[in-house]
Each structure stands twice: as structure tokens, then as C-alpha cells.
Design an enzyme around this catalytic site. Sequence first.
Site, short mmCIF file in Angstrom:
data_model
loop_
_atom_site.label_atom_id
_atom_site.label_comp_id
_atom_site.label_asym_id
_atom_site.label_seq_id
_atom_site.Cartn_x
_atom_site.Cartn_y
_atom_site.Cartn_z
N GLU A 97 -8.25 4.59 9.62
CA GLU A 97 -7.78 4.38 8.26
C GLU A 97 -8.87 3.78 7.39
OE1 GLU A 97 -4.73 1.36 9.37
OE2 GLU A 97 -5.84 0.14 7.96
N HIS B 70 0.82 -1.21 0.00
CA HIS B 70 0.00 0.00 0.00
C HIS B 70 0.85 1.26 0.00
CE1 HIS B 70 0.43 -0.59 4.49
NE2 HIS B 70 0.53 0.73 4.48
N GLN C 180 -3.94 3.58 1.38
CA GLN C 180 -4.32 3.60 2.80
C GLN C 180 -4.45 5.05 3.22
OE1 GLN C 180 -1.27 2.82 5.87
NE2 GLN C 180 -2.57 1.12 6.52
N GLU D 141 7.52 0.79 5.09
CA GLU D 141 6.88 -0.22 5.93
C GLU D 141 7.02 -1.58 5.26
OE1 GLU D 141 2.79 0.84 6.73
OE2 GLU D 141 2.26 -1.18 7.36
N HIS E 25 3.90 7.31 3.62
CA HIS E 25 4.83 6.18 3.58
C HIS E 25 4.47 5.24 2.44
CE1 HIS E 25 1.51 4.48 6.10
NE2 HIS E 25 1.83 3.33 5.51
#
Length: 152
Positions: free
Chosen positions: A43, A7, A60, A134, A84
Site C-alpha cells: 500500500e 482514508h 490508500q 473500516e 472501502h
Amino acid sequence: MLTRIDHIGIACFDLDRTVEFYRSTYGFEVFHSEVNEEQGVREAMLRINGTDDGGASYLQLLEPVREDSTVAKWLAKNGEGVHHIAFGTADVDADAAEIRGKGVRVLYDEPRKGSMGSRITFLHPKDCGGVLTELVTAATGAHAEHAEQTEH
Ligand code: MC0
């Protein structure tokens, strides 16, 4: 080791307004939503190239739920935008250990809970060319499990 873009995390001040922008502009619907208390975010996951085997990618959308959350701090400094990127991996523990061994700061000693029952960790943006990165291992049967957690 990393198999896909899981994502892209996008920070926003108003999740409902941002969801409506993605719906009315692109036609994306919310696939899943949850509050992650530990991360201090609410989220919405918008699925792209969806398959039912856990191989999908997502946008996301993230709204902070606490003033001291990392996303609130980031929004105060940068305003809304890409926060991110997240890579999918079959084994977040092994990949985090290998990456740590290369001198990149892995932020958690043990992976923590992410979206839809996934296990996640983060790499420090200062060690990744300014990109908060991530690593995500999806839960087995994540798309079945998500139904139990979905709020909408
Ligand atoms: C901070 N920095 C970033 C950044 N956040 N750079 C690029 N992208 C970001 N998102 C930079 C700052 O500009 C600053 O650079 C330096 O890193 C230190 O940042 P800080 O503002 O002083 O903040 P810290 O050090 O308190 O925290 C930064 C850190 C933190 C990355 C350690 O945000 C963190 O632990 N993030 C991981 C968790 C997270 O973000 N959770 C929210 C998503 P300068 O040059 O000014 O020194 S939760 C999520 O995504 C879950 C739900 C999921 O996917 O399932």
C-alpha cells in the site's frame, strides 16, 4: 464516536503505475508505504489535509501481493476502483462493540494491525449498504512511528 474520514481505500493492479497517476495528475506524493502481509497488500498512503496530530486523511492505494488476498479477489470481480472507506475513531474497540450490538457484522473479534501502526477492523459490506467500512484508531504518534516503517 467516529471523528473523521481516515482514508479511502482504492484497489489497483499496479501500485507504482497508480502512484504515478496520482503524482502526475494531482501532485500527491507518497507519505508512507508498507506491505501488510496479514492483509495481503502492498500500500501507499497519500496524505490530504495533513497535520502532525494524527488528524490527516489519506488515499490508500492497494495492490494485492497474494492471489488469495481479499483485494485480489475483489479486483478480479470488479476491476480497479474504490474498495472501502475508513472512519477514524479514538477507540476502535468500543466503537466496534457498540456497532456489533446494533446487529452489524464486525469482521474481527479483536482489531488487527493497519497502516502506520494503527488498529483496524472492518464491517461487512452487506450490512453497510454495499460499502466495505473500516474503523481505524491511529497509533499514538503515528506520524513519528511511520518513519520507521516507511520503505521509500
Ligand atoms: C466483497 N464485497 C464487497 C467488497 N468485497 N462489497 C463492497 N465492497 C467490497 N470491498 C461483496 C461481494 O461483492 C459479495 O457480494 C459479498 O461481499 C461477499 O464477497 P466475496 O467476494 O464472496 O468475498 P468474501 O465473503 O470471501 O469476503 C468479503 C469480505 C472480505 C468483506 C468479508 O473482503 C474481508 O474480510 N474484507 C476485510 C479485509 C480487507 O478487505 N482487507 C484489504 C484492505 P455478492 O452480492 O456478490 O454476494 S487492508 C487495509 O485496508 C489495511 C491495510 C488498512 O487500512 O490499514
